[in-house]
Design an enzyme around this catalytic site. Structure first.
Site, PDB file in Angstrom:
ATOM      1  CD  GLU A 161      -9.365  -3.513  -3.103  1.00  0.00           C
ATOM      2  OE1 GLU A 161     -10.199  -4.338  -3.487  1.00  0.00           O
ATOM      3  OE2 GLU A 161      -9.661  -2.376  -2.735  1.00  0.00           O
TER       4      GLU A 161
ATOM      5  CG  HIS B  77      -2.076   0.931   1.082  1.00  0.00           C
ATOM      6  ND1 HIS B  77      -1.973   2.269   1.365  1.00  0.00           N
ATOM      7  CD2 HIS B  77      -3.336   0.716   0.635  1.00  0.00           C
ATOM      8  CE1 HIS B  77      -3.139   2.839   1.114  1.00  0.00           C
ATOM      9  NE2 HIS B  77      -3.982   1.927   0.665  1.00  0.00           N
TER      10      HIS B  77
END
Ligand code: ACO
Length: 368
Positions: free
Chosen positions: A307, A252
């Protein structure tokens, strides 16, 4: 030295959310996301993000009624969707259908009523297109169902299980808003020209579509399917990393520890399904991938992102893979619109600079 991708650059001040990447925290208007998902509904949280306070009973009922009123698709939106090529992906359909909303009603400045309209429309667009591609008739929204339950209902045509609606609501609350992510930045850049809310939302949807942002859950499913087929996560993941591929659902830009949304979704999933084969596969893939990422990318702090467990939740509620990113879009519409409203309160056009690194031609070079 300039960082590519505006890494570390502060693009705006905001009171909507705070992403604390080092400590793995996400706050909506100062409130920890874990608290928000435990105590508030989708509608209450959306109200909180738009208004900066939670609604009282009357305000909540008004919001629910407005969302219900705006769920209805006009015949022109339906016609536009019907005329789109059959092989057009669902994110492009949403982008096109939302952009067709643009008219003088949406002039500068944006309003919360417009934000509610766009938030209410996305689930209906998704359900209308999905059912029509499956040759099924559109199911009219149900007045007795709230936003998330109704979304599941108009997709499947059956009353959703309570556990499924609750799991999806947790996911949708967790993905309503996330600081200056790429799609929110797009929305704010478009709004900063004093363009309208529909145009800002359309920019945001186009940005969300890319696999490095909103398009990751399908990639996570592909990874898990591959691992399941091979029966050997270590080999599959090692081979990917040797080939220099990115593992979908990991890493991320901001979180350098476990994404707090992934942690909340993992907890919800563990509570919902207990132990099952698919959950075991996700847990084993996570363990193996994190260990191998540490081996291949030492010092890079790569962990599971939202996700990864979003894909797991969607599987658990039996939602089709192709609805993952569209569902993320349905919830993030709240964050985008909240940011555009904030941008409009104290607007300055975004106009960064670039550094020219091309050749320096003389007049003579150009002539030749
Ligand atoms: N798999 C393998 N390697 C990775 C991954 C990954 N998932 N993520 C980052 N890396 C590597 C990079 O290649 C880079 O290696 P290098 O230094 O040897 O060149 C290093 O780790 C540092 O990563 P960055 O590229 O600096 O990370 P960045 O912050 O630019 O990218 C991103 C973040 C785009 C999310 C990236 O981690 C990625 O592509 N992940 C996979 C896609 C994904 O899951 N996207 C969903 C994100 S969550 C969301 O949008 C809601």
């Amino acid at each position: 030295m300039m960082e590519k991708g505006l890494k570390g650059v502060v693009a705006a001040q905001t009171s909507i959310s705070h992403v604390d990447g080092l400590n793995g925290k996400l706050l909506y208007r100062g409130l920890d996301i874990g608290e928000v998902t435990k105590r508030y509904s989708f509608e209450e949280t959306a109200y909180f993000l738009w208004h900066g306070k939670f609604p009282n009973e009357d305000e909540l009922n008004d919001l629910k009624n407005e969302l219900k009123r705006n769920r209805k698709l006009s015949s022109s939106i339906k016609e536009i969707i019907d005329h789109l090529p059959k092989n057009m992906d669902l994110m492009s359909v949403i982008r096109t259908a939302i952009s067709s909303e643009g008219s003088e009603e949406y002039g500068w400045k944006p309003t919360i009523a417009q934000a509610i309209r766009l938030t209410a429309l996305v689930p209906s667009i998704i359900a209308y297109r999905t059912r029509s591609m499956e040759g099924k008739p559109f199911v009219s929204p149900r007045e007795d169902l709230d936003h998330v339950e109704n979304y599941l209902y108009i997709i499947n045509g059956t009353t959703p299980l309570k556990a499924h609606a609750e799991a999806l609501e947790t996911y949708m609350i967790l993905t309503l808003e996330h600081g200056m992510n790429a799609s929110t930045f797009s929305a704010r850049v478009t709004a900063s020209t004093e363009s309208d809310l529909v145009s800002a939302a359309t920019s945001a949807i186009g940005t969300m579509k890319g696999p490095l942002h909103g398009g990751a859950p399908s990639g996570v499913i592909a990874l898990l399917d591959e691992v399941a087929e091979a029966g050997n996560p270590e080999r599959v993941i090692r081979e990917k990393l040797v080939r220099g591929e990115k593992l979908m659902g990991f890493g991320h830009r901001v979180y350098k520890t476990l994404d707090p949304r992934a942690a909340a979704l993992k907890e919800r999933l563990l509570n919902m399904t207990g132990k099952d084969q698919w959950l075991d596969l996700a847990l084993e893939t996570e363990r193996t991938a994190v260990a191998l990422l540490h081996e291949f990318k030492p010092g890079r702090s790569l962990y599971t992102n939202v996700e990864f467990y979003a894909a797991a939740i969607m599987k658990a509620i039996q939602m089709d893979d192709e609805l993952f990113t569209p569902t993320f879009t349905a919830s993030r519409m709240v964050g985008w619109t909240a940011h555009v409203l904030e941008q409009s309160e104290d607007n300055t056009i975004f106009r960064p600079e670039s550094v020219y690194i091309g050749p320096a031609h003389t007049k003579e070079d150009v002539k030749n």
